[in-house]
Motif scaffolding. Structure first.
Motif: not given
Length: 526
Positions: A6-9, A14-19
């Motif tokens: 399960e992914k946490t906030l 981090q995904v938003a930062r990378r993408r």
């Protein structure tokens, strides 16, 4: 690759930062497209008029209108009459609408586009009457959309004028048609009445003596004639008896007086005496009795003897008594002859009267049939005349516009703001779609990337925990890159705010004003 943890906030951040570029670029593109669409769409102005449906001024109990259709039906009918291809193309030509589209579209397509720009809406209200609830049309609105506000107002005013004129024309025409129809029907019945009257006149002339109203007269005439015949028969009987008596007297009287004698001893038989004796015997015996036959032969032979001896006999008769009796017998014969002629005439008249009386009932049936038809036609004629007068009043009611009519409650005005497009709504929807599109693009890019980003993924793949986790150490280049990204993000935010301000400015300011200001600024700079 599929991951079960399960992914946490923190992972999502981090995904938003990378993408971030994968998310921001589609967001900016979609937002820019929405801004361009919101600004580029031409404004459409709507000019709207409100038309009130006024009820009849004069109470309907006094004067009834010949137009009985409901207001909503009549409005729909007027709309269908006006919104024809020919009428709409005349309006298009009159106001110079769709100049660019005329080169590409047919007249039918132009009329369809005009219809799409026209809106008619009914204003209804709930009405409760006799325990039932229904909707009544109180008014309606008529509007027209165009990219130029003044043109929209002119076309809307033209449509309103056409609606009002068509309503007056159609109501007046319907009232005139009703009046004309009733008058024509009344004239037809008038002709039928004249025909019936002629038929009755011919019928009465044909059966003039057998009409029902003459029955009493005919019956009294029959009774009077029968009474007269009885009196004539009585008179005839009395004359016959008198002739017999005179015949007996003259048979006993001598026609010639002999030498001072009284003449009673000399006898000369006359025809009258013989006939008197003959009638006397007929009362006693039948016509076949020998004595009766002998007297009949004697009467027949008397005429021949009378012709031979008439001159000598008449010359020899000098007895005044005989002459008196003979004169009375002749008078009685004349009277009998007159009575016989009267009886014949009265008998013929009686037969005619009896025939008339016998035909009276049949004539009465046919006569009453004709009279009943005539009475029905007269009643219908009176009814049509009364209805024709009512229709004429209704026609005057329509001509003087005292009946139900359309009144312009709110005339079409030049709109100050465009009706559409809703630029704020377009920008808001574009903003939502840009966020959804950017996040969607980032999610798809992350799902298609198989890179290992943390030790949890590595542990899941290898099945063993790593001995040491070394965190990422930022260098000066990373710091500079982060600073540049923040500056770019701030610039992007400022550009978005500026774009939103410009969009709001375009929305609240008419497009022609903006164009005028831009042209003035360019002329100043030049």
């Amino acid at each position: 690759m599929e991951l079960e943890e399960e992914k946490t906030l923190k992972d999502y951040l981090q995904v938003a930062r990378r993408r971030k570029y994968t998310i921001i670029v589609p967001m900016l593109v979609l937002l820019l497209i929405s801004v361009v669409v919101a600004i580029a769409l031409p404004p459409v102005y709507r000019s709207k008029a409100t038309i009130l449906i006024e009820q009849q001024h004069i109470p309907s109990d006094l004067v009834k209108s010949t137009v009985i259709s409901f207001a909503d039906e009549r409005i729909q009918q007027i709309e269908q009459k006006l919104m024809t291809i020919d009428n709409l193309n005349k309006i298009i030509e009159k106001f110079g609408l769709y100049p660019n589209e005329k080169k590409l579209l047919t007249s039918s397509d132009l009329a369809a586009q005009f219809k799409a720009s026209t809106t008619l809406e009914l204003i209804n209200a709930d009405v409760v009457g006799k325990g039932k609830s229904s909707k009544a049309t109180l008014a309606f609105t008529l509007s027209f959309d165009h990219k130029v506000g003044s043109t929209a107002q002119k076309v809307a005013n033209e449509l309103v004028t056409l609606f009002l004129d068509e309503n007056i024309r159609s109501r007046t025409e319907r009232a005139e048609e009703s009046t004309k129809f009733l008058q024509e029907e009344a004239e037809k019945f008038k002709v039928e009445i004249q025909k019936s009257e002629n038929q009755i006149a011919q019928y009465k002339e044909k059966y003039s003596s057998s009409l029902p109203e003459l029955l009493t007269v005919n019956m009294s005439s029959i009774a009077r004639i029968e009474n007269t015949l009885q009196q004539l028969q009585l008179q005839e009987k009395m004359l016959e008896e008198r002739r017999i008596s005179l015949g007996l007297q003259i048979s006993a009287t001598s026609p010639v007086v002999v030498d001072g004698g009284d003449g009673k001893n000399a006898k000369v038989e006359s025809r009258a005496s013989i006939e008197a004796e003959y009638h006397s015997l007929l009362k006693k015996y039948s016509s076949t009795h020998p004595d009766v036959k002998a007297l009949k032969r004697k009467i027949e032979g008397y005429e021949e003897q009378k012709n031979d001896k008439s001159t000598n006999s008449q010359a020899n008769i000098n007895n005044p008594v005989y002459l008196q009796l003979q004169s009375e017998i002749n008078v009685a014969g004349v009277e009998q002859k007159n009575i016989g002629q009267q009886k014949i005439a009265l008998t013929e008249q009686l037969k005619k009267l009896e025939v008339n009386v016998s035909q009276t009932h049949q004539v009465e049936r046919g006569y009453y049939d004709l009279m009943r038809d005539l009475d029905n036609q007269k009643a219908k004629y009176k009814e049509l005349i009364a209805k024709s007068l009512e229709a004429k009043l209704s026609q005057n009611l329509e001509v003087e516009q005292k009946a139900e009519k359309f009144s312009l409650l709110e005339p079409p005005r030049v709109p100050e703001k465009p009706e559409k497009p809703n630029r704020i709504k377009i920008l808001f929807v574009g903003f939502l779609f840009s966020i959804i599109g950017g996040l969607g693009a980032g999610f798809v890019a992350e799902a298609m990337d198989n890179s290992i980003r943390n030790h949890n993924v590595l542990t899941h793949l290898t099945g063993a925990e790593p001995l040491v986790v070394i965190p990422y150490i930022e260098n000066q280049e990373d710091l500079n890159k982060t600073r540049r990204n923040k500056i770019n993000f701030a610039i992007l935010i400022l550009l978005l705010l500026a774009g939103a301000t410009v969009a709001i400015h375009f929305f609240y300011m008419p497009l022609d004003v903006v164009f005028n200001r831009v042209s003035d600024r360019l002329s100043t700079l030049l």
